[in-house]
Design an enzyme around this catalytic site. Structure first.
Site, PDB file in Angstrom:
ATOM      1  N   TYR A 193       0.859  -1.186   0.000  1.00 20.38           N
ATOM      2  CA  TYR A 193       0.000   0.000   0.000  1.00 20.38           C
ATOM      3  C   TYR A 193       0.889   1.228   0.000  1.00 20.38           C
ATOM      4  CZ  TYR A 193      -3.614   3.313   1.699  1.00 20.38           C
ATOM      5  OH  TYR A 193      -4.472   4.372   1.866  1.00 20.38           O
ATOM      6  N   LYS A 250      -1.937  -1.564  -3.643  1.00 13.77           N
ATOM      7  CA  LYS A 250      -2.890  -0.451  -3.687  1.00 13.77           C
ATOM      8  C   LYS A 250      -2.061   0.813  -3.861  1.00 13.77           C
ATOM      9  CE  LYS A 250      -6.100   2.254  -0.845  1.00 13.77           C
ATOM     10  NZ  LYS A 250      -6.699   2.422   0.510  1.00 13.77           N
TER      11      LYS A 250
END
Length: 302
Positions: free
Chosen positions: A134, A162
């Site tokens: 992330y 992400k």
């Protein structure tokens, strides 16, 4: 269970006294499942993870796993500033039934690329869950670069990223470097359609907390390459994109959820939405039911 499509980064609903609201939590999960989301994130930054006790973390995750019942993947936010603590939190998430760990770059520490690589390899080796990287430099103070992601993507237990940078060039670089089986998710609602048209696998969304069907339809159109339709649909959601950026996440989205009957407020140091934004919050909340009904019909028709 593979990852793709629309995944909601869930808020943590609190009651009027600031305690975790289990009833509102179950209703939020049910709203997501009914809306067709293809995954949920528990206790990420949108979920105010830094304010949760261990007991609350366990209760949220366990109850979500039970409620979801294997219908969609459950991702747990486990990223902390230290590697040892991140590994421990990832093991905790695994013990509570999570299917994946969403691991943000270590906040505040600002490691270099070598440090980030070593950090993620240690979590992937020792945490006990498949890892989704992330990257959100605006919040953490460090940037996980595409070449580092390419090195990490070779680890069998690192399965995706992400990417919250809205830069088209950044997403394209990740897509060019990825290996088969490594998923690339947009972490930015406003630019997600473009990213998916370029080849990203889905969106980890904030606004889908209130509009799960609408964002499912957004992802379906984009992943099918429906450029004309996606432009029109994205335009319908543009006010929600803009609203969610009016203040620090999750302040705006929690204001909308409160207006549709899910949860009350935030925990310090976050404060409720400024009064000057209440009119637009009321206006958008009034649109939610009709937009969700329209989205549901479009999903069924497809």
């Amino acid at each position: 269970m593979s990852l793709s499509g629309i995944i909601t980064a869930l808020v943590t609903p609190f009651d009027r006294d600031g305690a975790f609201d289990r009833d509102a939590w179950i209703r939020l999960l049910d709203l997501q499942l009914a809306g067709g989301v293809q995954g949920v994130v528990i206790a990420g930054s949108t979920g105010e993870a830094a304010t949760l006790t261990d007991a609350e973390y366990d209760e949220m995750l366990c109850s979500a796993v039970v409620r979801v019942g294997g219908r969609v993947p459950v991702l747990a936010g486990t990223g902390l500033s230290g590697t040892a603590k991140t590994i421990s939190q990832t093991k905790r998430a695994a013990d509570n039934g999570a299917g994946y760990a969403l691991v943000v770059t270590p906040p505040y520490i600002r490691p270099n690329q070598g440090g980030l690589k070593a950090h993620y390899l240690a979590v992937a080796d020792q945490g006990g869950l498949p890892v989704v990287l992330y990257n959100v430099p605006s919040r953490t103070g460090c940037d996980l670069l595409p070449e580092t992601v390419a090195d990490l993507a070779g680890h069998p237990n690192i399965v995706g990223i992400k990417e919250a940078c809205a830069s088209r060039e950044r997403v394209q670089a990740l897509l060019a470097l990825r290996r088969p089986g490594f998923t690339v998710f947009s972490g930015d609602d406003s630019s997600a359609a473009r990213s998916m048209l370029d080849g990203a696998d889905g969106l980890v969304s904030v606004a889908s907390n209130v509009l799960p069907s609408a964002y499912r339809h957004l992802c379906d159109l984009a992943r099918a390459g429906e450029r004309g339709a996606i432009d029109l649909w994205n335009a319908r959601l543009s006010d929600f994109h803009a609203f969610c950026g009016l203040d620090s996440n999750p302040i705006p989205i929690k204001a909308l959820l409160q207006r549709i009957g899910i949860g009350y407020g935030l925990r310090l140091p976050l404060l409720p939405l400024s009064v000057c934004h209440h009119d637009i919050a009321d206006h958008l909340a009034d649109q939610v039911a009709a937009l969700e009904a329209l989205s549901s019909r479009k999903i069924v028709a497809a």
